[in-house]
Every structure is written in C-alpha cells, then in structure tokens.
Design an enzyme around this catalytic site. Sequence first.
Site, PDB file in Angstrom:
ATOM      1  N   ILE A  49       0.812  -1.224   0.000  1.00  0.00           N
ATOM      2  CA  ILE A  49       0.000   0.000   0.000  1.00  0.00           C
ATOM      3  C   ILE A  49       0.842   1.270   0.000  1.00  0.00           C
ATOM      4  O   ILE A  49       0.301   2.373  -0.098  1.00  0.00           O
ATOM      5  CB  ILE A  49      -0.973   0.035   1.197  1.00  0.00           C
ATOM      6  CG1 ILE A  49      -0.222  -0.079   2.523  1.00  0.00           C
ATOM      7  CG2 ILE A  49      -2.016  -1.060   1.069  1.00  0.00           C
ATOM      8  CD1 ILE A  49      -1.126   0.037   3.744  1.00  0.00           C
ATOM      9  N   GLY A  50       2.151   1.155   0.093  1.00  0.00           N
ATOM     10  CA  GLY A  50       2.982   2.358   0.079  1.00  0.00           C
ATOM     11  C   GLY A  50       4.453   2.024   0.155  1.00  0.00           C
ATOM     12  O   GLY A  50       4.842   0.960   0.633  1.00  0.00           O
ATOM     13  N   GLY A 109      11.384   6.128   1.496  1.00  0.00           N
ATOM     14  CA  GLY A 109      12.793   5.935   1.768  1.00  0.00           C
ATOM     15  C   GLY A 109      13.064   4.982   2.915  1.00  0.00           C
ATOM     16  O   GLY A 109      14.109   4.333   2.954  1.00  0.00           O
ATOM     17  N   GLY A 147      11.185   2.299   3.783  1.00  0.00           N
ATOM     18  CA  GLY A 147      10.761   0.921   3.577  1.00  0.00           C
ATOM     19  C   GLY A 147       9.438   0.826   2.857  1.00  0.00           C
ATOM     20  O   GLY A 147       8.923   1.816   2.334  1.00  0.00           O
ATOM     21  N   LYS A 164       5.251  -2.663   8.152  1.00  0.00           N
ATOM     22  CA  LYS A 164       6.337  -1.972   7.455  1.00  0.00           C
ATOM     23  C   LYS A 164       7.571  -2.863   7.404  1.00  0.00           C
ATOM     24  O   LYS A 164       8.102  -3.287   8.427  1.00  0.00           O
ATOM     25  CB  LYS A 164       6.686  -0.660   8.128  1.00  0.00           C
ATOM     26  CG  LYS A 164       7.849   0.045   7.436  1.00  0.00           C
ATOM     27  CD  LYS A 164       7.770   1.534   7.548  1.00  0.00           C
ATOM     28  CE  LYS A 164       8.822   2.193   6.665  1.00  0.00           C
ATOM     29  NZ  LYS A 164       8.705   3.638   6.633  1.00  0.00           N
ATOM     30  N   ARG A 178      12.349  11.900  13.786  1.00  0.00           N
ATOM     31  CA  ARG A 178      13.437  11.963  12.809  1.00  0.00           C
ATOM     32  C   ARG A 178      12.997  11.861  11.350  1.00  0.00           C
ATOM     33  O   ARG A 178      13.839  11.901  10.458  1.00  0.00           O
ATOM     34  CB  ARG A 178      14.486  10.868  13.070  1.00  0.00           C
ATOM     35  CG  ARG A 178      15.198  10.961  14.422  1.00  0.00           C
ATOM     36  CD  ARG A 178      16.351   9.971  14.454  1.00  0.00           C
ATOM     37  NE  ARG A 178      17.079  10.002  15.700  1.00  0.00           N
ATOM     38  CZ  ARG A 178      16.891   9.125  16.684  1.00  0.00           C
ATOM     39  NH1 ARG A 178      15.989   8.177  16.546  1.00  0.00           N
ATOM     40  NH2 ARG A 178      17.602   9.201  17.782  1.00  0.00           N
ATOM     41  N   ASP A 202       5.228   6.145  11.614  1.00  0.00           N
ATOM     42  CA  ASP A 202       6.645   5.854  11.357  1.00  0.00           C
ATOM     43  C   ASP A 202       7.575   6.311  12.465  1.00  0.00           C
ATOM     44  O   ASP A 202       8.714   6.704  12.216  1.00  0.00           O
ATOM     45  CB  ASP A 202       7.098   6.463  10.031  1.00  0.00           C
ATOM     46  CG  ASP A 202       7.323   5.372   8.987  1.00  0.00           C
ATOM     47  OD1 ASP A 202       7.070   4.201   9.302  1.00  0.00           O
ATOM     48  OD2 ASP A 202       7.755   5.696   7.878  1.00  0.00           O
TER      49      ASP A 202
END
Length: 475
Positions: A14-15, A18, A20, A37, A134, A153
């Site tokens: 689904i996406g 950078g 993963g 992920k 980050r 994330d």
Amino acid sequence: MDLLAGRYRLVEEIGEGGGGTVWRGVDELLRREVAMKQVRVPSGLGGAELADFTERAIHEARAAGRLSHPSIVMIHDVIRHDGRPWIVMDLVPGRSLDKVIREDEPLPVRRVAEIGLSVLDALEAAHAHGILHRDVKPANVLIAPDGRALLTDFGIAAPFGRAGAAPSSSAGSPAYMAPERFRAEPDGPPSDLWSLGATLYTVVEGRRPFDGPLAAALVAAVLLQEPRPMVRASPELAWLVHGLLDKDPARRLPPQAVRRVLHALAAAPEPVAVRQGRTARLVLGAALVAVVGVAAGLLAWRLAGESGAGAGSGRFTAAPDPCRSLTTTAIRELLGAEATPEESAEHSTQQLVSGCRWRERASGRQRTITVTYRLPEQGSRGAAGTDAAALELAGQRAAQAATGGEVRDQPGIGDEAFSRDEPDPDGGTTGATVWFRRSNLIVEVAYRRSGDAAVTRDDRRTAVRAAELVGVGLG
C-alpha cells in the site's frame, strides 16, 4: 508467502518510501487488519552490520511502541523475518498528507493549522518519553476519514551509528531533515520541529521549501539557503514557518510558541487572496494587525529574556530628529552628491512617526535615501516600550516575508535588523530597505534610484551602509 512470525499474512503493498515498504496485512491470531512496514536495510551491510542494524531498528521501534496518543499511529509488534526487521502498526484508512495535496490541492491555512496542532501534539508526547521521530514529512502524516491527522513511522528511520545522516541513508528524507543532522551534530526535539515547519510549508504551498536536481544540491539548499517565498500562506503562518526553519536549533521556535500561533490560526477565518501580476499575494492591510497580535505569543519566549532593564519604557522618550540622522558628509558618501533633507511627520494613537528624505537629481538617476523613525506608544495586548517595538518589528518582518522576496538578517545594526530588496518591474524606483530596532525605537532606512528594475549589489550595500551610519548616530 508463509506467515510472518507465525501469525501475520501480507495482503497487498500500500505504500513505499525511503524508510521501507508498507503492506496491508492480517493478524491471523487476533483476526484483524494491520499495517506492516518492511524496514529498508542500507545496502552493503555485512552479516554483523546487518544484525546490528536490525537490533537497533527493533530496539527503537519497541521504544516507540510504548507511545499511546490519539495523534500517533500505534505500534503493536516488532518482528524479524529472514533476519530483517518488520514493524506491525494500526491500519489507518484514509490517505497520507502528500497524497492529499498531490491528488487534490494545497490546503487552506486553517486546515494546515489544525493538522499542525495534531502533529505537534504527537511530537510533544514522544519527546516527553525521550523519543525523536526523525522523519516528519507529509508522507508520514495520515488523514483519517473523520479528518483526524495521525503521525506514523516513529523510531523507524533512526540514524545508523552516528549523530548525522548522509542523504542516501534511510535515516530520513533530505528535504525535511534539519541542517544540524547534515552537519553530523546531535539532533533533538528542535530537529523534529524543523521537519514540522518544512511539512507545514509543503502542505500550504504545494511544493517543498528546499529543492535541487541532485541530493547534494538539495542538502546545500537546506544548509545555506532561505526557503523559497511563501505565496499561499497567511503572514502569520509564513512567519511561523520561517521561525521553525531557522538554521540554528537554539533560535528555532519552541513548542509553546508554535502552539499559540497554530491555535490562533485554527480559530481565525481564512484570509482573502488577490492576484497581482503573476503572483498570488495576500491582502496585508488588516492581516498585518493580526500578525502583530500573534507576535505577542510568538515572541514571548524571546522577550522573557529582556524583561530586565530597558524592557519597559526603553531609552527613547521621543523620536530623534531624522533629518539629523545622516550628516552632509555621509549623504555625499552614499549618494555621490549633496542633497537637501525634506522632513515629514505624522502622529497616530499608536505611535509617533517622523521621517526625512534626501533626494539627489544631479546624476539624472533620482537617487534618494529616506530615514523613518517610529516610536510605538502602546502595542498589541498592552505591550509598551521595548516590548511594543520588538512586537511591531516582528510583525513588519512577517509582512515583508509574506509578500515574497528574500528577507535577510543584518547583524550588527541595532538590537535586531533585517533587509529586503525592493525591485520595481514597472520601471519606477528600485532599491533596498533596512529595518532595525534600537531599544524602543524602530528605524526604517530605504535607498531608491530610477533606472533598471533589477536590484544590484551596490543598491543593497548603499541601504545597509546608510542604516549602519544611522545606527552609529543613535549611539
């Protein structure tokens, strides 16, 4: 594919970014959908390095998994599969913020402020637990069907074994990474706030604040350049974003000031935009009043350090005579010829304004220097003296930044100073202006000339030199 960790089944991708690849999955044990992920591993890692990277990623994801907040996508599990890390999270229906602005259009100021508040809430909750994100960027902000904004994330894009990160690493997206990270300096909460500022810029403008054809050019832009002018943002939002994108993390706006401004913007009506020439600009007349009002919240943290001697009434009880601010010798140096001063003055309920202009016609270029003094008697929210002057100068800077063009700091002139080019494409007068504050006095020094429309280096030098001489005269 076999079940991951004996319980998770991948359904569809689904996406990808950078950091993963994200999959829709099913937790067969609890019979629920999840987001999974697959963390991207830097290329070229040997066996021991891969094991170390995986262990670090899992450790940081587990730490982030302790976060529970309405604006954070919760992490449920961290697993290894084929020796590589996977993170199991809530599956949030809806679209990421980058898809929203790509498929629809940039968002209005009020909506941007609402989203900014949600992301700020998430970051403050994480920072309170010693966790940095980050990698704050539009792709990591999810908009749920009910309009809620959630940050995802957490802890996945941590630098591998050093304070900073190279652009090619998986430690973040270069366009949204704070300068100190490229300088290999330790990051902290201000680094996440920089990324929030870059995200707000992108969401309201529809483009990133910094760009470049190659990764190295992009990094150079983040380190050395000011963000491109904002044309869709209100003056207040433009001011806030510029405060978050300060290159120095020590000068970056703190979260309490950011929150006050975002609250004010989320509660305010949308500004009206007009089109002038090829550039969409905001109507600044009434908006400037709002800017100065918001300035009280935004500058309170800076003014707190000035609350001692001189922060009240200031050292000027009356505006000096502007026609004595530059000597005949100084005018001859600046304009290349003698000029007679022409005085002007006005008085309002809020401030005393007095000005003086020197006009040189002998060269045929009609060059002028104008010095204006403003002595605020009372500013926004009852501020007076030095505080009122600081608030008004900040509002002036916000208004100048919002109309486009680069606003440059001018250290060494007064207590604070900035300048801006003043081109005139219609063939009138061209030049540059410097604004600065000395205690409770605001000074505006403008240099103009007729001729070609482009502002030259000599134009800027003349305006800055004139301001320096005025500042010397004020003592």
